[in-house]
Design a protein around this motif. Structure first.
Motif, PDB file in Angstrom:
ATOM      1  N   LEU A  28      19.811  39.465 -13.332  1.00 13.40           N
ATOM      2  CA  LEU A  28      18.720  39.227 -14.278  1.00 13.40           C
ATOM      3  C   LEU A  28      18.341  37.754 -14.346  1.00 13.40           C
ATOM      4  O   LEU A  28      17.152  37.403 -14.362  1.00 13.40           O
ATOM      5  N   THR A  29      19.337  36.881 -14.374  1.00 13.62           N
ATOM      6  CA  THR A  29      19.019  35.455 -14.426  1.00 13.62           C
ATOM      7  C   THR A  29      18.398  34.979 -13.117  1.00 13.62           C
ATOM      8  O   THR A  29      17.513  34.117 -13.124  1.00 13.62           O
ATOM      9  N   ALA A  30      18.842  35.528 -11.993  1.00 14.06           N
ATOM     10  CA  ALA A  30      18.242  35.163 -10.711  1.00 14.06           C
ATOM     11  C   ALA A  30      16.757  35.501 -10.695  1.00 14.06           C
ATOM     12  O   ALA A  30      15.920  34.707 -10.244  1.00 14.06           O
ATOM     13  N   ILE A  31      16.407  36.670 -11.204  1.00  9.01           N
ATOM     14  CA  ILE A  31      15.011  37.108 -11.203  1.00  9.01           C
ATOM     15  C   ILE A  31      14.186  36.316 -12.220  1.00  9.01           C
ATOM     16  O   ILE A  31      13.130  35.752 -11.895  1.00  9.01           O
ATOM     17  N   VAL A  32      14.660  36.276 -13.461  1.00  8.76           N
ATOM     18  CA  VAL A  32      13.881  35.646 -14.534  1.00  8.76           C
ATOM     19  C   VAL A  32      13.642  34.166 -14.255  1.00  8.76           C
ATOM     20  O   VAL A  32      12.499  33.679 -14.289  1.00  8.76           O
ATOM     21  N   THR A  77      21.695  31.332 -13.132  1.00  6.44           N
ATOM     22  CA  THR A  77      20.553  30.515 -13.543  1.00  6.44           C
ATOM     23  C   THR A  77      20.247  29.443 -12.504  1.00  6.44           C
ATOM     24  O   THR A  77      19.088  29.192 -12.183  1.00  6.44           O
ATOM     25  N   SER A  78      21.261  28.792 -11.990  1.00  7.46           N
ATOM     26  CA  SER A  78      21.200  27.685 -11.039  1.00  7.46           C
ATOM     27  C   SER A  78      20.943  26.368 -11.753  1.00  7.46           C
ATOM     28  O   SER A  78      19.861  26.149 -12.328  1.00  7.46           O
ATOM     29  N   ARG A  79      21.921  25.480 -11.700  1.00 10.14           N
ATOM     30  CA  ARG A  79      21.774  24.170 -12.335  1.00 10.14           C
ATOM     31  C   ARG A  79      20.627  23.388 -11.707  1.00 10.14           C
ATOM     32  O   ARG A  79      19.777  22.839 -12.399  1.00 10.14           O
ATOM     33  N   SER A  80      20.607  23.325 -10.374  1.00 10.71           N
ATOM     34  CA  SER A  80      19.520  22.589  -9.730  1.00 10.71           C
ATOM     35  C   SER A  80      18.187  23.294  -9.953  1.00 10.71           C
ATOM     36  O   SER A  80      17.156  22.652 -10.169  1.00 10.71           O
TER      37      SER A  80
END
Length: 264
Positions: A118-122, A163-166
Motif C-alpha cells: 500500500l505504501t509503495a503504491i500510494v 514509503t522510501s526515505r529517498s
C-alpha cells in the motif's frame, strides 16, 4: 547466513537505499519471498554502515564546506553552505524524534507485505504527481528552515516500510519547487545524519544481544553495500534529468500490485 544470502541482501541494500523505491521494504521482502531466515540486527547495521560510507565519500567535498561554514555561522558568518548545513540538521530532527517514540510499534506492526504494498503504491503516485507538477526552479541552497522541517517531517513517514526515505524526501523537495537534482542531493545529504542515528539506535540493540557475530560476513556485506550504493548515487543523479521519476513510479506500482496479488 551463507555467502549467497549475504551478497544478495547487501546488493539489494546498496542499490535500493538511495533509489526512491524503499530499501527497508526490499530487505523485509527478500527473506519472505526466498524463505531465507531473517538476516539479523548485526547484518542490518553492517550494510547501513556501508551505505553511509558511500554517501559520505560521494559528498565529501560538500560536507567539508558545510561543516566549516556551519561552524563559522556560530560566529556570525553566514553563507549558502552554512544555510544548507543547518537545513540538514533541522531536517533530521523529526525522524529522530518519531524514530525514538515509534520504533517498537513500527518493527512489530508495520513490517508486513500488505503495508509495504500500500505504501509503495500510494507514495509512488504522490511522487509521480510531485514530479509532474513541481516548479523545478530552485536549488538546495535556497531551502529555508521551514522547508527543511517540511522535508524532515516527510522523511519521518519513511519509518513506515515501503514509503522510501529517498522517495518521500525527493517528493517533498519537488513539491517545494526544487529541481530534480537539487531534491535528490538534499535527500542524500539528509540521509547522512539519519543513517548515523539509525545505526546508533540499532547498534544499541545489537550490543544488548548475545547472538554470535560473523565478522567476515558483516565485512563482506558492508563492502558490497557500500560499493553498490556509491555507484547507484552516481548513476541516479547523472540520469535524473533525462529519466525523471516515472521509471521508479512504475516500479513501485508494479511491486505494490504484485504484493497485493500474492499476499492479500
Amino acid at each position: 547466513m551463507d555467502i549467497l544470502q549475504t551478497l544478495v541482501l547487501a546488493l539489494v541494500q546498496g542499490v535500493t537505499e538511495f533509489l526512491p523505491i524503499s530499501s527497508s521494504a526490499h530487505l523485509i521482502l527478500v527473506p519472505v519471498l526466498t524463505g531465507w531466515p531473517d538476516q539479523g540486527l548485526a547484518f542490518d547495521v553492517a550494510v547501513h554502515l556501508g551505505t553511509l560510507a558511500a554517501v559520505v565519500v560521494y559528498f565529501r567535498h560538500e560536507l567539508v564546506r558545510m561543516a566549516v561554514a556551519g561552524l563559522g555561522s556560530l560566529r556570525g558568518r553566514r553563507d549558502a553552505d552554512s544555510r544548507l548545513a543547518w537545513a540538514v540538521v533541522l531536517g533530521t530532527l523529526p525522524v529522530v524524534f518519531f524514530g525514538l517514540i515509534g520504533k517498537s510499534f513500527i518493527e512489530t506492526e508495520l513490517r508486513g507485505p500488505i503495508v509495504i504494498a500500500l505504501t509503495a503504491i500510494v507514495f509512488g503516485l504522490v511522487l509521480w504527481w510531485a514530479d509532474a507538477r513541481g516548479a523545478r526552479c530552485r536549488d538546495e541552497f535556497s531551502i529555508g528552515w521551514r522547508e527543511a522541517l517540511i522535508v524532515g517531517f516527510a522523511q519521518a513517514l519513511a519509518l513506515i516500510p515501503g514509503t522510501s526515505r529517498s522517495g518521500i524526501t525527493i517528493t517533498a523537495g519537488l513539491m517545494l519547487g526544487l529541481t530534480r537534482e537539487a531534491a535528490a542531493r538534499f535527500s542524500f545529504l539528509l540521509s547522512i545524519p539519519t543513517l548515523l542515528a539509525s545505526n546508533v539506535l540499532v547498534g544499541r540493540d545489537l550490543l544488548a544481544s548475545e547472538a554470535p557475530v560473523d565478522w567476515m560476513g558483516l565485512a563482506l556485506g558492508a563492502l558490497v553495500a557500500g560499493v553498490s550504493a556509491y555507484a547507484c548515487i552516481r548513476v541516479f543523479i547523472a540520469l535524473l534529468a533525462r529519466t525523471g521519476m516515472l521509471p521508479y513510479v512504475i516500479y513501485r506500482l508494479v511491486l505494490g500490485v504484485v504484493l497485493l496479488w500474492v499476499f492479500w
